[in-house]
Write a protein that holds these residues in place. Structure first.
Motif, short mmCIF file in Angstrom:
data_model
loop_
_atom_site.label_atom_id
_atom_site.label_comp_id
_atom_site.label_asym_id
_atom_site.label_seq_id
_atom_site.Cartn_x
_atom_site.Cartn_y
_atom_site.Cartn_z
N ILE A 152 97.09 -74.58 -17.41
CA ILE A 152 98.20 -73.53 -18.11
C ILE A 152 99.58 -74.52 -17.95
O ILE A 152 100.49 -74.31 -19.07
CB ILE A 152 98.56 -72.23 -17.13
CG1 ILE A 152 97.21 -71.48 -17.25
CG2 ILE A 152 99.82 -71.42 -17.52
CD1 ILE A 152 97.22 -70.33 -16.27
N GLU A 204 99.95 -76.69 -20.94
CA GLU A 204 101.05 -75.83 -22.22
C GLU A 204 102.56 -75.68 -22.14
O GLU A 204 103.38 -75.74 -23.20
CB GLU A 204 100.40 -74.66 -22.38
CG GLU A 204 98.69 -74.29 -22.42
CD GLU A 204 98.17 -75.30 -23.70
OE1 GLU A 204 99.05 -75.74 -24.33
OE2 GLU A 204 96.97 -75.93 -23.69
N LEU A 205 103.08 -75.46 -21.11
CA LEU A 205 104.67 -75.42 -20.69
C LEU A 205 104.94 -76.80 -21.14
O LEU A 205 106.38 -76.79 -21.79
CB LEU A 205 104.88 -75.05 -19.29
CG LEU A 205 104.14 -73.88 -18.85
CD1 LEU A 205 104.81 -73.33 -17.45
CD2 LEU A 205 104.31 -72.54 -19.74
N SER A 265 106.04 -77.73 -14.22
CA SER A 265 105.10 -76.84 -14.66
C SER A 265 104.26 -76.41 -13.59
O SER A 265 103.93 -74.97 -13.63
CB SER A 265 104.60 -77.31 -15.85
OG SER A 265 103.50 -78.16 -15.68
N HIS A 278 112.05 -71.49 -21.93
CA HIS A 278 111.41 -71.09 -23.14
C HIS A 278 112.43 -70.20 -23.97
O HIS A 278 112.42 -69.82 -25.12
CB HIS A 278 110.45 -69.98 -22.71
CG HIS A 278 111.02 -68.83 -21.94
ND1 HIS A 278 111.30 -68.97 -20.57
CD2 HIS A 278 111.43 -67.51 -22.28
CE1 HIS A 278 111.74 -67.98 -20.06
NE2 HIS A 278 111.59 -66.98 -21.13
N VAL A 293 101.72 -69.62 -25.10
CA VAL A 293 100.95 -70.31 -24.29
C VAL A 293 99.40 -69.89 -24.43
O VAL A 293 98.24 -70.78 -24.47
CB VAL A 293 101.41 -69.92 -22.64
CG1 VAL A 293 100.59 -70.58 -21.78
CG2 VAL A 293 102.84 -70.56 -22.58
#
Length: 382
Positions: free
Chosen positions: A264, A267-268, A279, A339, A350
């Motif tokens: 995860i 993806e950030l 992240s 974001h 995401v």
């Protein structure tokens, strides 16, 4: 607990060890030195490498980014092929070493190197690699893994191959003296989460792996709590060695592993260029709370053996709070802010990326589905 473990990377640890590459690299080999933005020319590392390679046939490639991109690395692949490079010397942190692994494997392949990342091509050979570590964090200097970004499509993917395991790694804590504060803190967090990904799973009875993981976590906790001592030789050496041991394959041998926080977190980084370690700090506390039913036993074990918390019905919950407080104590935030204003749009982005990469059943239990990712990010995104 069934596994096969070997780590063939020779470690040269301590002050002045960059000189060891004189004997570690065959004098007959043509060497490509790969490095990043040029900090090694300011901190003396480049001069030490040049001295160690004096009289050798060597060329250099610079400009490898944090979160190395395929687009940049493909230029280095062309050099390896065109100039018949025999050996790659990666001088930098995890990004440079990861990037060098991609170059080494892709240089032995006629197709697009990205095929390695998407599983279309499995490397059978690679240009040999050595590493001079300048930033302790990822453990890439003595493992088989690499994470590469494709800037064009905002994809960040990993690959594992024994062909890119470094032949040797130089770990000289002295090179850490000039590291920016942000990178030093990132190294602590990265090593911490690497250990957690192999430890915070489910009970398995592998006492050595658990005990070693707990020793690493206690060490990293102490280093974080004594961050004001970061200019001491002892502090630097312990961080450099801890980060290496956190991901050299040993504590993960024969035990369940998670890695959902990393997937995860990647993806950030790909979408908003969040520092890799940060992240992880954003995702992990929310993920642990979301997966509490599966991880309660190991969280309780960590609470008792790492944080010395009192036993009680809410020990697992207090352990997660302690992890989050550990990050906050280092000045690392646990909420995503990069974001912009559209929280739901960010979460959707995401999940879309994870689904496109086939990551729809993460963690050791494969219970982190897109629906669970949405729950996790609802808490993790500001």
């Amino acid at each position: 607990m069934e596994f096969s473990y070997v780590n063939p990377t020779q470690i040269f640890f301590g002050k002045g060890q960059i000189a060891a590459i004189k004997n570690a690299v065959d004098a007959s080999q043509k060497v490509l030195v790969i490095y990043g933005g040029g900090s090694i020319k300011k901190n003396g590392v480049y001069d030490q490498v040049s001295e160690a390679l004096e009289g050798r046939d060597w060329v250099e490639f610079s400009g490898v980014e944090p979160n190395p991109t395929k687009e940049t690395l493909d230029k280095a692949i062309a050099i390896v092929k065109e100039q018949n490079i025999d050996f790659i010397l990666a001088v930098g942190g995890g990004s440079v070493i990861d990037g060098s692994k991609y170059v080494a494997a892709a240089a032995h392949y006629d197709g697009d190197g990205w095929d390695i990342l998407i599983g279309k091509h499995k490397p059978e050979s690679a240009t040999p690699i050595g590493a001079i570590l300048t930033l302790p964090a990822t453990g890439s200097e003595s493992n088989q893994g690499a994470v590469i970004t494709r800037a064009e499509t905002q994809d960040k993917l990993a690959f594992l191959s024994p062909t890119v395991q470094p032949k040797f790694a130089v770990l000289d804590p002295d090179v850490m003296k000039t590291l920016p504060e942000r990178q030093l803190i990132n190294g602590i967090v990265d090593a911490w989460v690497h250990t957690c990904e192999q430890y915070l799973t489910l009970p398995h009875g592998a006492m050595v792996q658990d005990g070693y993981a707990e020793a690493l976590l206690r060490t990293l906790k102490t280093l974080g709590e004594n961050y004001d001592s970061r200019d001491s030789d002892e502090w630097r050496a312990n961080l450099m060695w801890s980060a290496n041991q956190a991901l050299n394959g040993l504590i993960g041998s024969g035990v369940p592993q998670d890695w959902a926080t990393h997937m995860i977190g990647h993806e950030l980084t790909a979408l908003w260029h969040v520092d890799h370690a940060r992240s992880l700090a954003i995702v992990q506390p929310s993920l642990l709370r979301n997966q509490l039913e599966h991880k309660r036993a190991k969280l309780e074990q960590m609470g008792a053996n790492v944080f010395a918390l009192e036993v009680g019905a809410d020990l697992a919950e207090r352990t997660i709070d302690a992890i989050e407080a550990y990050y906050n104590g280092l000045g690392v935030v646990t909420k995503l802010t990069e974001h912009g204003d559209d929280k739901q749009g960010a979460i959707d982005s995401v999940i879309k990326q994870l689904e496109s990469h086939g990551m729809v059943a993460l963690t050791e239990n494969q219970t982190v589905t897109p629906e669970r990712v949405r729950e996790i990010l609802e808490e993790a995104v500001a």
